[in-house]
Design a protein around this motif. Structure first.
Motif, PDB file in Angstrom:
ATOM      1  N   GLU A 106      52.150  42.898  46.742  1.00  0.00           N
ATOM      2  CA  GLU A 106      51.384  42.797  45.903  1.00  0.00           C
ATOM      3  C   GLU A 106      49.971  43.202  45.988  1.00  0.00           C
ATOM      4  N   LYS A 107      49.299  43.953  45.131  1.00  0.00           N
ATOM      5  CA  LYS A 107      48.012  44.255  45.430  1.00  0.00           C
ATOM      6  C   LYS A 107      47.042  43.261  45.337  1.00  0.00           C
ATOM      7  N   ALA A 108      46.102  43.109  46.250  1.00  0.00           N
ATOM      8  CA  ALA A 108      44.916  42.181  46.292  1.00  0.00           C
ATOM      9  C   ALA A 108      43.624  42.771  45.575  1.00  0.00           C
ATOM     10  N   PHE A 109      43.297  43.945  46.080  1.00  0.00           N
ATOM     11  CA  PHE A 109      41.916  44.526  45.147  1.00  0.00           C
ATOM     12  C   PHE A 109      41.679  45.863  46.097  1.00  0.00           C
ATOM     13  N   GLY A 110      40.833  46.474  45.750  1.00  0.00           N
ATOM     14  CA  GLY A 110      40.439  47.627  46.542  1.00  0.00           C
ATOM     15  C   GLY A 110      38.826  47.426  46.761  1.00  0.00           C
ATOM     16  N   PHE A 111      38.395  48.291  47.767  1.00  0.00           N
ATOM     17  CA  PHE A 111      37.001  48.315  48.091  1.00  0.00           C
ATOM     18  C   PHE A 111      36.610  49.579  48.778  1.00  0.00           C
ATOM     19  N   VAL A 112      35.364  49.943  48.732  1.00  0.00           N
ATOM     20  CA  VAL A 112      34.823  50.984  49.181  1.00  0.00           C
ATOM     21  C   VAL A 112      34.370  50.791  50.695  1.00  0.00           C
ATOM     22  N   TYR A 125      46.706  45.200  50.291  1.00  0.00           N
ATOM     23  CA  TYR A 125      47.912  44.523  49.778  1.00  0.00           C
ATOM     24  C   TYR A 125      48.239  43.432  50.515  1.00  0.00           C
ATOM     25  N   VAL A 126      49.158  42.570  50.028  1.00  0.00           N
ATOM     26  CA  VAL A 126      49.761  41.560  50.570  1.00  0.00           C
ATOM     27  C   VAL A 126      51.166  41.663  50.678  1.00  0.00           C
ATOM     28  N   ALA A 127      51.804  41.654  51.986  1.00  0.00           N
ATOM     29  CA  ALA A 127      53.316  41.901  51.890  1.00  0.00           C
ATOM     30  C   ALA A 127      54.012  40.596  52.421  1.00  0.00           C
ATOM     31  N   LYS A 128      54.843  39.945  51.886  1.00  0.00           N
ATOM     32  CA  LYS A 128      55.581  38.654  52.163  1.00  0.00           C
ATOM     33  C   LYS A 128      56.979  39.075  52.313  1.00  0.00           C
ATOM     34  N   ASP A 129      57.767  38.051  52.887  1.00  0.00           N
ATOM     35  CA  ASP A 129      59.359  37.924  53.091  1.00  0.00           C
ATOM     36  C   ASP A 129      59.559  39.288  54.156  1.00  0.00           C
TER      37      ASP A 129
END
Length: 183
Positions: A106-112, A125-129
């Motif tokens: 899932e995408k969390a957010f983006g940043f400069v 991004y957050v990766a699980k399992d």
């Protein structure tokens, strides 16, 4: 009051495979002129790779830019396959660097990253399992890329953060996001 600058001239002074350097002449709000040197960087992804709710995977790798090893979350630049779907780069980087696949991403957010001199943009991004990838399905790592994989608990990462030993920006950002998610 914040005032916008007007770009009067632009010149690319270096062009490489990952970034270019551009020099801009700008007119300031008071009609004086100035110069801006800007690093134009390929967008990138980073991954908070969750082993479980209390553990993530970090990489320890050599970084020539600082002449030292650093602990960091997995990350990588986007290429032409990924610009419309950065999610693909996450799958690739998890394979190349961690030798894992994820059940959910899932995408969390983006940043400069470094707005003072660069337009470098990173998607978090957050990766699980997470599941190991069979050796036959593993993608090759980048030329010369070596790393140690370290599973670390939230509490241990928090101690590093509080002691000032967590010094990679994307990893600090991911840790703060993880802390936010935990409430």
């Amino acid at each position: 009051m914040a005032e916008k600058e007007i770009v009067t001239d632009t010149k690319t002074v270096y062009e490489g495979p990952i970034f270019s350097v551009e020099t801009q002449s700008v007119q300031l709000y008071n009609n004086q002129t100035s110069q801006r040197d800007i690093v134009r960087h390929v967008p990138a992804i980073s991954v908070l790779a969750m082993v479980d709710d209390d553990h993530i995977i970090l990489e320890k790798q050599w970084r020539a830019t600082i002449g030292d090893f650093i602990l960091e979350i997995p990350a990588g630049k986007l290429d032409e396959r990924d610009f419309d779907a950065p999610h693909h780069a996450v799958v690739r980087e998890l394979n190349e660097e961690l030798r894992m696949s994820a059940g959910t991403i899932e995408k969390a957010f983006g940043f400069v990253e470094t707005v003072g001199f660069s337009d470098a943009y990173m998607h978090l991004y957050v990766a699980k399992d997470l599941q190991p990838i069979a050796k036959s399905d593993q993608l090759p790592r980048d030329l010369g890329e070596t790393m140690d994989l370290i599973t670390i608990s939230f509490d241990d990462l928090k101690e590093m953060f509080e002691a000032g030993k967590l010094n990679d920006q994307k990893t600090v950002t991911a840790f703060l996001y993880w802390a936010y998610l935990r409430g």
